[in-house]
Design a protein around this motif. Structure first.
Motif, PDB file in Angstrom:
ATOM      1  N   UNK A   1      39.658 -19.194  61.631  1.00 59.12           N
ATOM      2  CA  UNK A   1      38.573 -19.570  60.270  1.00 59.12           C
ATOM      3  C   UNK A   1      38.752 -20.376  59.833  1.00 59.12           C
ATOM      4  N   UNK A   2      38.001 -21.309  59.225  1.00 56.80           N
ATOM      5  CA  UNK A   2      37.687 -22.790  58.677  1.00 56.80           C
ATOM      6  C   UNK A   2      38.843 -24.407  58.240  1.00 56.80           C
ATOM      7  N   UNK A   3      40.211 -23.058  57.645  1.00 61.16           N
ATOM      8  CA  UNK A   3      41.168 -23.245  57.047  1.00 61.16           C
ATOM      9  C   UNK A   3      41.632 -24.276  58.174  1.00 61.16           C
ATOM     10  N   UNK A   4      42.347 -22.788  58.976  1.00 63.01           N
ATOM     11  CA  UNK A   4      43.145 -23.419  59.969  1.00 63.01           C
ATOM     12  C   UNK A   4      42.789 -23.946  61.342  1.00 63.01           C
TER      13      UNK A   4
ATOM     14  N   UNK B   1      33.992 -27.250  61.527  1.00 59.13           N
ATOM     15  CA  UNK B   1      35.562 -27.218  62.383  1.00 59.13           C
ATOM     16  C   UNK B   1      36.046 -26.642  63.123  1.00 59.13           C
ATOM     17  N   UNK B   2      35.589 -24.932  62.762  1.00 57.10           N
ATOM     18  CA  UNK B   2      35.347 -23.729  63.876  1.00 57.10           C
ATOM     19  C   UNK B   2      34.592 -23.991  64.488  1.00 57.10           C
ATOM     20  N   UNK B   3      33.402 -24.014  64.153  1.00 57.26           N
ATOM     21  CA  UNK B   3      32.232 -24.050  65.094  1.00 57.26           C
ATOM     22  C   UNK B   3      32.672 -25.485  66.173  1.00 57.26           C
TER      23      UNK B   3
ATOM     24  N   UNK C   1      34.577 -26.993  71.922  1.00 53.38           N
ATOM     25  CA  UNK C   1      35.739 -27.622  72.688  1.00 53.38           C
ATOM     26  C   UNK C   1      36.121 -26.030  73.454  1.00 53.38           C
ATOM     27  N   UNK C   2      36.382 -25.031  72.873  1.00 55.32           N
ATOM     28  CA  UNK C   2      36.925 -24.153  73.667  1.00 55.32           C
ATOM     29  C   UNK C   2      36.291 -23.550  74.480  1.00 55.32           C
TER      30      UNK C   2
ATOM     31  N   UNK D   1      38.661 -41.437  53.044  1.00 52.36           N
ATOM     32  CA  UNK D   1      38.241 -41.276  54.669  1.00 52.36           C
ATOM     33  C   UNK D   1      37.968 -40.180  54.357  1.00 52.36           C
ATOM     34  N   UNK D   2      38.019 -38.891  55.698  1.00 52.77           N
ATOM     35  CA  UNK D   2      37.984 -37.711  55.849  1.00 52.77           C
ATOM     36  C   UNK D   2      38.994 -38.013  57.383  1.00 52.77           C
ATOM     37  N   UNK D   3      39.243 -36.548  57.545  1.00 51.71           N
ATOM     38  CA  UNK D   3      39.872 -35.905  59.179  1.00 51.71           C
ATOM     39  C   UNK D   3      39.042 -36.994  60.366  1.00 51.71           C
ATOM     40  N   UNK D   4      37.826 -36.580  60.488  1.00 55.24           N
ATOM     41  CA  UNK D   4      36.781 -37.388  61.859  1.00 55.24           C
ATOM     42  C   UNK D   4      36.856 -38.665  61.316  1.00 55.24           C
TER      43      UNK D   4
END
Length: 319
Positions: A23-26, A86-88, A93-94, A71-74
């Motif tokens: 999921x998106x949160x994780x 973030x999921x996509x 990356x995978x 600011x954000x995490x990115x």
């Protein structure tokens, strides 16, 4: 016969199914942990370095208590101004690390249902993060060196009498470039893109310790190495390995890069050859790391890298 690492269960620790199930949160939590790993995933202001910030409840942003910067995490990373979820992003990356010989942007655009332009820029940002891992690396011990030429394809003429010997310099396009690799046995891999093989000799002085032992082939380009290093030479027309001298590790790198060019990407334009060479070096250095470990290492490298000036606004020609 021993089983190849990629065929073993140890090589598979993260799947696309697992990414989409989390999921998106994780997935967002993964990026936070990689960005601020020294602070247990809690935000640190990229402007003033203050570790006190509060969450803005209406969106995934933070506000610094000290300088009031939002600011954000990115923010300030290679993923700055990203539009993918973030999921996509984690799924991309995978997909990228799962390709042992690389992953084409066209295939990723189909798998993720995004535009080709999106996948193309994203993958080049990941390659930029890979290249930054090699900055400041100095090789030691036994170092193998070799060069191979890429690009500058010349289409042969239809009729036999019109064809020319494409190996001759006068029949080249001028776009062919040489990738020179310096590979430490059991260590790191450093590629460089030069015009001719001998142009890489000055780079050896900057990136290889003077106490190292260098293995190279019989090309005259490497004759100058004897002046500064203990150098072993191998004549490939007679043997691939003889009396302990060989460049098999360098040849292994070129095998991967050649298969990336021919089998996956089909064509690598000259300005981007250095990026693909760096990607092949990263894949060689991490070939015995499971795909989950590779994905987390790449996420960490991307979140530790500053915003890309080469690829931000690429399709708008802002770079």
């Amino acid at each position: 016969m021993a089983q190849h690492f990629l065929l073993s269960a140890k090589a598979r620790t993260l799947s696309l199914a697992k990414v989409f199930r989390m999921g998106e949160d994780a997935a967002y939590g993964v990026f936070c942990d990689m960005r601020w790993h020294d602070n247990d995933g809690e935000p640190i202001c990229p402007r003033c370095g203050c570790a006190e910030a509060y969450h803005i409840s209406t969106r995934r942003k933070f506000k610094c208590v000290g300088c009031h910067h939002q600011f954000s995490v990115t923010s300030g990373t290679i993923f700055a101004s990203r539009k993918l979820s973030f999921t996509d992003l984690l799924a991309a990356i995978v997909l990228f690390v799962n390709g042992a010989k690389g992953m084409s942007a066209l295939q990723a655009s189909r798998d993720l249902d995004v535009q080709y332009k999106t996948a193309f820029v994203l993958f080049h940002k990941l390659r930029e993060a890979m290249e930054r891992e090699l900055e400041g690396v100095k090789l030691d011990g036994v170092v193998e060196m070799d060069g191979a030429y890429f690009g500058g394809h010349i289409r042969p003429e239809n009729r036999k009498e019109d064809r020319k010997d494409r190996r001759l310099a006068q029949h080249q396009t001028g776009k062919r470039q040489c990738v020179v690799v310096m590979r430490e046995r059991g260590g790191r891999t450093l590629p460089f893109v030069v015009r001719r093989e001998g142009d890489a000799v000055p780079m050896v002085r900057d990136h290889v310790s003077t106490l190292s032992t260098i293995h190279a082939d019989e090309a005259s380009s490497w004759d100058d190495l004897h002046a500064g290093w203990q150098t072993w030479r191998i004549n490939h027309s007679l043997a691939y390995s003889e009396d302990g001298a060989c460049t098999n590790q360098a040849e292994s790198y070129f095998s991967r890069l050649r298969r990336m060019e021919v089998g996956t990407h089909h064509h690598i334009a000259g300005p981007y050859l250095k990026s693909y060479a760096g990607e092949a070096a990263w894949r060689e250095d991490n070939r015995r790391v499971d795909n989950g470990g590779q994905a987390m290492k790449l996420v960490f490298g991307a979140m530790s890298s500053r915003q890309s000036r080469n690829w931000t606004g690429y399709w708008q020609r802002a770079a």
